[in-house]
Write a protein that holds these residues in place. Structure first.
Motif, PDB file in Angstrom:
ATOM      1  N   VAL A 134      -9.612   3.624  -7.454  1.00 23.88           N
ATOM      2  CA  VAL A 134     -10.028   3.802  -8.870  1.00 23.88           C
ATOM      3  C   VAL A 134     -10.207   2.188  -9.369  1.00 23.88           C
ATOM      4  CG1 VAL A 134      -9.285   4.622 -11.010  1.00 23.88           C
ATOM      5  CG2 VAL A 134      -8.975   6.107  -9.295  1.00 23.88           C
ATOM      6  N   ALA A 135     -11.327   1.872  -9.793  1.00 26.14           N
ATOM      7  CA  ALA A 135     -11.626   0.412 -10.343  1.00 26.14           C
ATOM      8  C   ALA A 135     -11.019  -0.504  -9.301  1.00 26.14           C
ATOM      9  CB  ALA A 135     -10.939   0.207 -11.579  1.00 26.14           C
ATOM     10  N   GLN A 136     -10.036  -1.184  -9.769  1.00 28.56           N
ATOM     11  CA  GLN A 136      -9.449  -2.167  -8.750  1.00 28.56           C
ATOM     12  C   GLN A 136      -8.095  -1.858  -8.439  1.00 28.56           C
ATOM     13  OE1 GLN A 136      -9.875  -5.799 -11.407  1.00 28.56           O
ATOM     14  NE2 GLN A 136     -11.560  -6.449 -10.611  1.00 28.56           N
ATOM     15  N   ARG A 137      -8.005  -0.534  -8.113  1.00 32.17           N
ATOM     16  CA  ARG A 137      -6.714   0.133  -7.655  1.00 32.17           C
ATOM     17  C   ARG A 137      -6.885   0.835  -6.341  1.00 32.17           C
ATOM     18  NH1 ARG A 137      -4.537   3.510 -11.580  1.00 32.17           N
ATOM     19  NH2 ARG A 137      -6.537   4.036 -12.297  1.00 32.17           N
ATOM     20  N   HIS A 149      -9.980  -6.931  -5.006  1.00 27.37           N
ATOM     21  CA  HIS A 149     -10.506  -6.490  -4.024  1.00 27.37           C
ATOM     22  C   HIS A 149      -9.770  -5.057  -3.287  1.00 27.37           C
ATOM     23  CE1 HIS A 149     -13.181  -9.682  -4.099  1.00 27.37           C
ATOM     24  NE2 HIS A 149     -12.199 -10.608  -4.154  1.00 27.37           N
ATOM     25  N   ALA A 150      -8.987  -4.532  -4.013  1.00 21.53           N
ATOM     26  CA  ALA A 150      -8.463  -3.480  -3.589  1.00 21.53           C
ATOM     27  C   ALA A 150      -9.430  -2.189  -2.779  1.00 21.53           C
ATOM     28  CB  ALA A 150      -7.581  -2.705  -4.653  1.00 21.53           C
ATOM     29  N   ASP A 151     -10.304  -1.989  -3.508  1.00 26.49           N
ATOM     30  CA  ASP A 151     -11.346  -0.936  -3.100  1.00 26.49           C
ATOM     31  C   ASP A 151     -11.731  -1.490  -1.512  1.00 26.49           C
ATOM     32  OD1 ASP A 151     -12.673  -3.630  -3.911  1.00 26.49           O
ATOM     33  OD2 ASP A 151     -14.363  -2.484  -4.275  1.00 26.49           O
ATOM     34  N   LEU A 152     -11.832  -2.709  -1.120  1.00 26.43           N
ATOM     35  CA  LEU A 152     -12.269  -3.101   0.314  1.00 26.43           C
ATOM     36  C   LEU A 152     -11.160  -3.036   1.070  1.00 26.43           C
ATOM     37  CD1 LEU A 152     -14.241  -6.404  -0.675  1.00 26.43           C
ATOM     38  CD2 LEU A 152     -15.119  -4.214   0.143  1.00 26.43           C
ATOM     39  N   ALA A 153      -9.770  -3.317   0.727  1.00 21.57           N
ATOM     40  CA  ALA A 153      -8.408  -3.279   1.338  1.00 21.57           C
ATOM     41  C   ALA A 153      -8.384  -1.626   1.791  1.00 21.57           C
ATOM     42  CB  ALA A 153      -7.331  -3.981   0.691  1.00 21.57           C
ATOM     43  N   ALA A 170      -1.231  -2.621   4.333  1.00 27.99           N
ATOM     44  CA  ALA A 170      -1.735  -3.131   3.140  1.00 27.99           C
ATOM     45  C   ALA A 170      -1.522  -4.626   3.052  1.00 27.99           C
ATOM     46  CB  ALA A 170      -1.064  -2.416   1.837  1.00 27.99           C
ATOM     47  N   LYS A 171      -0.591  -5.154   3.321  1.00 28.68           N
ATOM     48  CA  LYS A 171      -0.372  -6.836   3.126  1.00 28.68           C
ATOM     49  C   LYS A 171      -1.582  -7.433   4.025  1.00 28.68           C
ATOM     50  CE  LYS A 171       3.155 -10.330   4.084  1.00 28.68           C
ATOM     51  NZ  LYS A 171       2.359 -11.311   5.208  1.00 28.68           N
ATOM     52  N   VAL A 172      -1.568  -6.890   5.371  1.00 33.56           N
ATOM     53  CA  VAL A 172      -2.525  -7.481   6.399  1.00 33.56           C
ATOM     54  C   VAL A 172      -4.074  -7.299   5.597  1.00 33.56           C
ATOM     55  CG1 VAL A 172      -3.497  -7.535   8.519  1.00 33.56           C
ATOM     56  CG2 VAL A 172      -1.177  -7.302   8.108  1.00 33.56           C
ATOM     57  N   ALA A 173      -4.254  -6.086   5.278  1.00 30.86           N
ATOM     58  CA  ALA A 173      -5.646  -5.901   4.741  1.00 30.86           C
ATOM     59  C   ALA A 173      -6.181  -6.685   3.617  1.00 30.86           C
ATOM     60  CB  ALA A 173      -5.676  -4.361   4.639  1.00 30.86           C
ATOM     61  N   LEU A 174      -5.101  -6.684   2.792  1.00 32.03           N
ATOM     62  CA  LEU A 174      -5.520  -7.728   1.524  1.00 32.03           C
ATOM     63  C   LEU A 174      -5.522  -9.132   2.109  1.00 32.03           C
ATOM     64  CD1 LEU A 174      -3.175  -6.045  -1.050  1.00 32.03           C
ATOM     65  CD2 LEU A 174      -5.527  -6.277  -1.206  1.00 32.03           C
ATOM     66  N   LYS A 194       8.045  13.001  -2.551  1.00 31.90           N
ATOM     67  CA  LYS A 194       6.489  12.524  -2.816  1.00 31.90           C
ATOM     68  C   LYS A 194       6.804  11.020  -3.196  1.00 31.90           C
ATOM     69  CE  LYS A 194       4.933  16.865  -4.853  1.00 31.90           C
ATOM     70  NZ  LYS A 194       4.160  17.360  -6.035  1.00 31.90           N
ATOM     71  N   ALA A 195       5.834  10.264  -2.745  1.00 32.20           N
ATOM     72  CA  ALA A 195       5.791   8.885  -3.043  1.00 32.20           C
ATOM     73  C   ALA A 195       4.208   8.638  -3.590  1.00 32.20           C
ATOM     74  CB  ALA A 195       6.163   7.963  -2.019  1.00 32.20           C
ATOM     75  N   ARG A 196       4.177   7.633  -4.540  1.00 33.98           N
ATOM     76  CA  ARG A 196       3.057   7.098  -4.657  1.00 33.98           C
ATOM     77  C   ARG A 196       3.025   5.472  -4.539  1.00 33.98           C
ATOM     78  NH1 ARG A 196       1.507   5.761 -10.389  1.00 33.98           N
ATOM     79  NH2 ARG A 196      -0.840   5.637 -10.722  1.00 33.98           N
ATOM     80  N   ILE A 197       2.005   5.069  -3.974  1.00 31.39           N
ATOM     81  CA  ILE A 197       1.950   3.431  -3.814  1.00 31.39           C
ATOM     82  C   ILE A 197       0.585   3.019  -4.548  1.00 31.39           C
ATOM     83  CG2 ILE A 197       1.943   1.672  -2.270  1.00 31.39           C
ATOM     84  CD1 ILE A 197       3.327   3.361  -0.308  1.00 31.39           C
ATOM     85  N   GLU A 198       0.484   2.276  -5.590  1.00 29.36           N
ATOM     86  CA  GLU A 198      -0.561   1.581  -6.175  1.00 29.36           C
ATOM     87  C   GLU A 198      -0.604   0.195  -5.809  1.00 29.36           C
ATOM     88  OE1 GLU A 198      -1.849   1.107 -10.560  1.00 29.36           O
ATOM     89  OE2 GLU A 198      -1.098   3.111 -10.101  1.00 29.36           O
ATOM     90  N   ILE A 199      -1.846  -0.144  -5.443  1.00 34.46           N
ATOM     91  CA  ILE A 199      -1.941  -1.793  -5.140  1.00 34.46           C
ATOM     92  C   ILE A 199      -3.223  -2.112  -6.292  1.00 34.46           C
ATOM     93  CG2 ILE A 199      -2.932  -2.942  -3.638  1.00 34.46           C
ATOM     94  CD1 ILE A 199      -2.092  -1.585  -1.292  1.00 34.46           C
ATOM     95  N   GLN A 200      -2.835  -2.892  -7.108  1.00 34.27           N
ATOM     96  CA  GLN A 200      -3.919  -3.676  -7.784  1.00 34.27           C
ATOM     97  C   GLN A 200      -4.301  -4.831  -7.325  1.00 34.27           C
ATOM     98  OE1 GLN A 200      -2.069  -3.511 -11.674  1.00 34.27           O
ATOM     99  NE2 GLN A 200      -2.583  -1.208 -12.162  1.00 34.27           N
ATOM    100  N   ASP A 201      -5.707  -5.246  -7.094  1.00 33.79           N
ATOM    101  CA  ASP A 201      -6.213  -6.261  -6.810  1.00 33.79           C
ATOM    102  C   ASP A 201      -7.709  -6.354  -7.084  1.00 33.79           C
ATOM    103  OD1 ASP A 201      -5.422  -8.829  -4.826  1.00 33.79           O
ATOM    104  OD2 ASP A 201      -7.409  -8.234  -4.011  1.00 33.79           O
TER     105      ASP A 201
END
Length: 76
Positions: free
Chosen positions: A34-37, A13-17, A61-65, A4-11
């Motif tokens: 969840v919020a900005q994650r 505009h994380a919701d849009l990405a 994710a890099k490109v989307a952000l 299992k892996a978990r990747i969390e992006i905090q930004d």
């Protein structure tokens, strides 16, 4: 073996990405916002599959952000 892996992006505009990232989710992936994650969970039985999935996800994710931040900074 289950891996299992978990990747969390905090930004701001994380919701849009997360929207385009969710389109690439496979049956073994789940993304929640969840919020900005944006948090993506990956389950697999093979380490090579996990490595390939994480590598692909991080590049996307890099490109989307980058695209979201460009759009927000330059709304015209």
């Amino acid at each position: 073996m289950k891996i299992k892996a978990r990747i969390e992006i905090q930004d701001e505009h994380a919701d849009l990405a997360a929207i385009p990232l969710m389109q690439d989710n496979t049956a073994s992936m789940r993304t929640v916002v969840v919020a900005q994650r944006a948090v993506t969970y990956i389950k697999t039985e093979q380490l090579g599959t996990l490595i390939a999935s994480v590598d692909d996800y991080l590049l996307n994710a890099k490109v989307a952000l980058e695209m979201v931040n460009l759009a927000v900074e330059n709304p015209d």
